[in-house]
Design an enzyme around this catalytic site. Structure first.
Site, PDB file in Angstrom:
ATOM      1  N   CYS A  82     106.554  -3.490  30.026  1.00 48.84           N
ATOM      2  CA  CYS A  82     106.508  -4.678  29.183  1.00 48.84           C
ATOM      3  C   CYS A  82     105.182  -4.821  28.450  1.00 48.84           C
ATOM      4  CB  CYS A  82     106.716  -5.946  30.024  1.00 48.84           C
ATOM      5  SG  CYS A  82     108.234  -5.948  30.962  1.00 48.84           S
ATOM      6  N   GLY A 108     107.305  -0.989  25.395  1.00 46.45           N
ATOM      7  CA  GLY A 108     108.701  -1.328  25.640  1.00 46.45           C
ATOM      8  C   GLY A 108     109.520  -1.213  24.381  1.00 46.45           C
ATOM      9  N   ASN A 185     104.953  -9.221  32.656  1.00 50.67           N
ATOM     10  CA  ASN A 185     104.693  -7.788  32.738  1.00 50.67           C
ATOM     11  C   ASN A 185     104.286  -7.487  34.168  1.00 50.67           C
ATOM     12  OD1 ASN A 185     104.022  -5.101  32.267  1.00 50.67           O
ATOM     13  ND2 ASN A 185     101.965  -5.594  31.565  1.00 50.67           N
ATOM     14  N   GLY A 186     105.047  -6.613  34.828  1.00 50.67           N
ATOM     15  CA  GLY A 186     104.744  -6.265  36.207  1.00 50.67           C
ATOM     16  C   GLY A 186     106.007  -6.108  37.016  1.00 50.67           C
ATOM     17  N   CYS A 322      95.651  -0.881  37.358  1.00 51.15           N
ATOM     18  CA  CYS A 322      96.454   0.340  37.255  1.00 51.15           C
ATOM     19  C   CYS A 322      95.698   1.413  36.482  1.00 51.15           C
ATOM     20  CB  CYS A 322      97.779   0.033  36.561  1.00 51.15           C
ATOM     21  SG  CYS A 322      98.791   1.497  36.240  1.00 51.15           S
ATOM     22  N   TYR A 328      97.462   6.960  30.362  1.00 49.33           N
ATOM     23  CA  TYR A 328      98.579   7.175  29.446  1.00 49.33           C
ATOM     24  C   TYR A 328      99.047   5.943  28.683  1.00 49.33           C
ATOM     25  CZ  TYR A 328     103.370   7.936  27.850  1.00 49.33           C
ATOM     26  OH  TYR A 328     104.500   7.981  27.088  1.00 49.33           O
ATOM     27  N   SER A 370      99.483  11.482  23.419  1.00 48.26           N
ATOM     28  CA  SER A 370      98.652  10.912  24.480  1.00 48.26           C
ATOM     29  C   SER A 370      97.650  11.892  25.066  1.00 48.26           C
ATOM     30  CB  SER A 370      99.535  10.347  25.596  1.00 48.26           C
ATOM     31  OG  SER A 370     100.428  11.345  26.061  1.00 48.26           O
ATOM     32  N   ASP A 432      97.585  17.959  28.732  1.00 46.89           N
ATOM     33  CA  ASP A 432      98.457  16.785  28.726  1.00 46.89           C
ATOM     34  C   ASP A 432      97.852  15.737  29.652  1.00 46.89           C
ATOM     35  OD1 ASP A 432     100.542  15.168  28.040  1.00 46.89           O
ATOM     36  OD2 ASP A 432     102.125  16.423  28.891  1.00 46.89           O
ATOM     37  N   ASP A 433      98.277  14.488  29.470  1.00 45.24           N
ATOM     38  CA  ASP A 433      97.715  13.401  30.272  1.00 45.24           C
ATOM     39  C   ASP A 433      98.263  13.377  31.684  1.00 45.24           C
ATOM     40  OD1 ASP A 433     100.090  11.240  30.291  1.00 45.24           O
ATOM     41  OD2 ASP A 433      99.972  12.208  28.334  1.00 45.24           O
ATOM     42  N   CYS A 469     105.903   4.220  41.538  1.00 42.09           N
ATOM     43  CA  CYS A 469     105.131   2.995  41.377  1.00 42.09           C
ATOM     44  C   CYS A 469     105.945   1.784  41.812  1.00 42.09           C
ATOM     45  CB  CYS A 469     104.716   2.826  39.923  1.00 42.09           C
ATOM     46  SG  CYS A 469     103.761   1.325  39.614  1.00 42.09           S
ATOM     47  N   CYS A 520      94.158   0.986  41.264  1.00 42.79           N
ATOM     48  CA  CYS A 520      95.312   1.428  42.055  1.00 42.79           C
ATOM     49  C   CYS A 520      95.649   2.862  41.665  1.00 42.79           C
ATOM     50  CB  CYS A 520      96.520   0.521  41.794  1.00 42.79           C
ATOM     51  SG  CYS A 520      98.026   1.051  42.650  1.00 42.79           S
ATOM     52  N   CYS A 523     100.227   6.160  42.852  1.00 43.04           N
ATOM     53  CA  CYS A 523     101.108   7.230  42.369  1.00 43.04           C
ATOM     54  C   CYS A 523     100.519   8.607  42.670  1.00 43.04           C
ATOM     55  CB  CYS A 523     101.375   7.067  40.875  1.00 43.04           C
ATOM     56  SG  CYS A 523      99.879   6.905  39.872  1.00 43.04           S
TER      57      CYS A 523
END
Length: 543
Positions: A82, A108, A185-186, A322, A328, A370, A432-433, A469, A520, A523
C-alpha cells in the site's frame, strides 16, 4: 473501470461500512534442499496462555493469506501492499492526493481510492480497481470530491479476491458520532483473533481486510473523543500499521510503535499539511518535507484552524523499520527512515563488491530499474565499466496464457531486452536488488547468454530471502523462496550463472552501523519482532 457506489451493512457495533477482497497459487520445487519443510518452532500468544506451533505452518499465507499469484513472466520481487497520501488545508486536496498517489503507484497497482470532506462536512468516497489513472480517468470523479481535506490509498491485494472492490481503500464508515475514513499500510498479525472476538460480540464484517478491524475497534470503544478511541483501538493492534484517518474536521496520522512502515509529514507553501508513505509524493505536489511520523505517535491536524498536535499513541517499542524499503520498495528519489534511498542502495552495491568481487569481469550492468544504484556502487568500488546492458520495456503488461513454452520465452523479451553491443563477448556482472523465487534471474541469465555473454556473474545486493514477511509485504510462501529451499550452489545451478553471491547479513548490518538494530530483517534472519497471535476458535454458526 468499476466504481463503488457505497453499499452499506449495519452491525451491532453501530458501524456502517461503505463497500468498496484474492486467490493465489502454490508451487513447490526441490533442489539442493537447504531447510526441511517444517521450520523452527516458535512460541505464539493465544488468549491468556501460550501455544507452541511450527513457524512453517503458520507464516503469513496461514495467518493473513497473501496472494502472490505465480506468473512465470511476472517481475520476481516482493510486493509492497500500500501507499498513503493525505492532504488537509488545501482547496484542491483531492487533486493533490491524486497526484501523490500517481507518484506512489509502485506501492500498489491493483486498486486506488480517495475520500474527501466537502464544505458541508460530509465525507465522500471514490474507489476502483486498476491504476490510479484508470480509476480516476473520468475528470468528473475528482470534481465530485471537492473540499479542503482528503486521504488516498493505492494497494496490492492480500486476503480476499484481487478482482473485488470490497477491499479497495480508503474505507469510509459511519458510526454513532459521525463518519470516519481510514487508509492503512501494513499488516496486523492479530487480525483474525481480533475479528473472531468482534464477531462473537455481534460485529458484522463486509470485507476480508484487516483494516476493517480497526474501524470496528473504534466504533465499539467507550472512550471519547475520537483521539481516545483511536488510541484504544491501536493499543489492541499487533503488527505493522501506518494509518491515515479523516473525519469532518480532523485528520489523524498514526504509526505503529515499532515503525515498520514509513509515513512522513510535509507542508505546502499555503500551510496545507501533507502526509505520505514516501517523500517523492511530497516533492511532486510542492510540499516541503518536515519529519517522519514517529513510531507510536499520532499527529492530529484540525482543519478548522490548521493546528497540529502530537500525542504518544502507545509506548514506543524497539524501532524495527523495514529494511526492504531501502533495498527495493521505495523510489530512489525518496528519503525513507531519514536516509536517502539512492545512497543506501549505492552503499549496498559498494559493500557487495568489497565482499564478493568478480575478478576478470569486463562490465557491470543492473537489472532495471531497482538494481541501478546498487550496480553503480558495485562498478565504482570494482573499477569496472558501468553500462545499461538490459532495457526494460514498460508497456507490455502481464502475460497470461501462452500456448507453448517457446512462445512464453519470447514474451520475456518484451519486458527485458539485452543490448548486444554491451554484452557480446564480455564477462558480465549482473547486479539485482534481491532474489526471491529465482524465476526472473534464470531468464536474465539465458537472455544474456543468448546475446553472446562469455560469462554471467550474478550479484545480489541483499542477503538471501529465507522467510516470509508478516508486516505488510506480499511475499511468496517459504516453499517458493529459492534460498529457503536450496544452498548457494543449488541456487546458482538453478539460475544458470557462472557465479552467484549475496550481500551478507553482517555486511548489511555494518552499513547501518549503530542503527542496524533499528531495522527489521526477518525476511533474511527469521527473527520476527512481533509474532502472530493465534485466534480463538470462531463462534459456531447458529442452527
Amino acid at each position: 473501470m468499476g466504481m463503488v457506489a457505497a453499499a452499506t451493512a449495519t452491525s451491532t457495533s453501530r458501524l456502517l461500512l461503505h463497500h468498496h477482497a484474492v486467490a493465489g497459487s502454490d508451487r513447490q520445487h526441490q533442489h539442493h534442499l537447504r531447510y526441511p519443510a517444517i521450520q523452527y518452532p516458535i512460541s505464539l500468544r493465544c488468549g491468556s496462555g501460550r501455544r507452541e506451533a511450527a513457524a512453517g505452518a503458520l507464516l503469513p499465507d496461514r495467518i493473513t493469506p497473501f496472494s502472490y499469484g505465480v506468473d512465470e513472466d511476472a517481475d520476481d520481487h516482493p510486493r509492497e501492499e500500500c501507499g498513503l497520501v493525505g492532504v488537509v488545508g488545501d482547496p484542491d486536496a483531492s487533486s493533490l492526493c491524486y497526484l501523490g498517489l500517481q507518484k506512489l503507484q509502485h506501492r500498489g497497482e491493483e486498486g486506488a481510492g480517495i475520500v474527501a470532506v466537502g464544505g458541508d462536512g460530509k465525507l465522500k468516497s471514490v474507489t476502483g480497481l486498476g491504476l490510479v489513472a484508470d480509476v480516476f480517468g473520468d475528470p468528473s470523479l475528482l470534481a465530485s470530491l471537492p473540499g479542503p481535506a482528503a486521504i488516498g490509498h493505492v494497494r496490492y491485494s492480500t486476503a480476499g479476491a484481487a478482482a473485488s472492490l470490497r477491499n479497495v481503500q480508503p474505507f469510509l464508515a459511519g458510526y454513532r458520532f459521525g463518519q470516519v475514513a481510514v487508509a492503512h499500510n501494513g499488516n496486523l498479525v492479530n487480525y483474525q483473533a481480533l475479528r473472531n472476538k468482534l464477531e462473537a460480540r455481534g460485529s458484522i464484517f463486509n470485507t476480508s481486510s484487516d483494516t476493517e478491524v480497526i474501524l470496528h475497534l473504534i466504533a465499539t470503544s467507550l472512550s471519547r473523543p475520537l483521539l481516545a478511541r483511536v488510541c484504544d483501538a491501536c493499543e489492541r493492534l499487533a503488527g505493522a500499521y501506518s494509518l491515515l484517518f479523516l473525519t469532518a474536521d480532523k485528520m489523524f496520522a498514526v504509526r505503529d510503535p515499532h515503525g515498520f512502515r514509513p509515513l512522513v509529514m510535509g507542508r505546502r507553501g499555503n500551510g496545507a499539511v501533507v502526509f505520505a508513505s514516501e517523500t517523492c509524493a511530497l516533492d511532486l505536489i510542492d510540499a516541503t518535507y518536515e519529519r517522519e511520523v514517529q513510531p507510536g505517535e499520532v499527529v492530529v491536524v484540525d482543519r478548522r484552524d490548521m493546528s497540529v498536535a502530537s500525542a504518544c499513541l502507545v509506548p514506543q517499542r524497539p524501532r524495527r523499520a523495514c529494511v526492504f524499503e531501502h533495498i527495493y520498495f521505495s523510489l530512489p528519489n525518496s528519503v525513507v527512515f531519514s536516509h536517502a534511498v539512492h545512497e543506501r542502495r549505492t552503499a549496498f552495491g559498494r559493500a557487495l563488491a568489497e565482499e564478493s568481487p568478480a575478478p576478470g569481469a569486463d562490465v557491470v550492468i543492473p537489472v532495471p530499474d531497482s538494481g541501478f544504484y546498487a550496480a553503480l556502487g558495485f562498478a565504482r568500488a570494482s573499477g569496472l565499466e558501468f553500462q545499461q546492458g538490459l532495457i526494460r520495456w514498460h508497456y507490455s503488461g502481464r502475460s497470461f496464457i501462452q500456448p507453448t513454452q517457446a512462445i512464453r520465452d519470447l514474451a520475456v523479451k518484451l519486458k527485458l531486452a539485452p543490448v548486444r553491443g554491451v554484452i557480446s563477448g564480455k564477462s558480465v556482472v549482473v547486479v539485482d536488488d534481491s532474489l526471491v523465487r529465482g524465476t526472473t534471474s534464470s531468464k536474465i541469465v539465458r537472455l544474456l547468454r543468448d546475446a553472446g555473454a562469455r560469462e554471467v556473474h550474478m550479484r545480489i545486493a541483499s542477503p538471501p530471502v529465507v522467510g516470509s514477511c508478516l508486516y505488510g509485504i506480499d511475499t511468496p510462501s517459504e516453499g517458493e523462496l529459492i534460498s529457503n529451499r536450496m544452498d548457494l550452489e543449488g541456487v546458482r545451478m538453478e539460475i544458470g550463472s557462472d557465479s552467484l553471491a549475496f550481500l551478507s547479513l553482517g555486511k548489511l548490518h555494518g552499513i547501518y552501523g549503530e542503527e542496524s538494530g533499528d531495522y527489521c530483517d526477518a525476511c533474511f534472519s527469521r527473527k520476527y519482532p512481533v509474532l502472530p497471535t493465534l485466534a480463538d476458535p470462531a463462534a459456531e454458526p447458529e442452527e
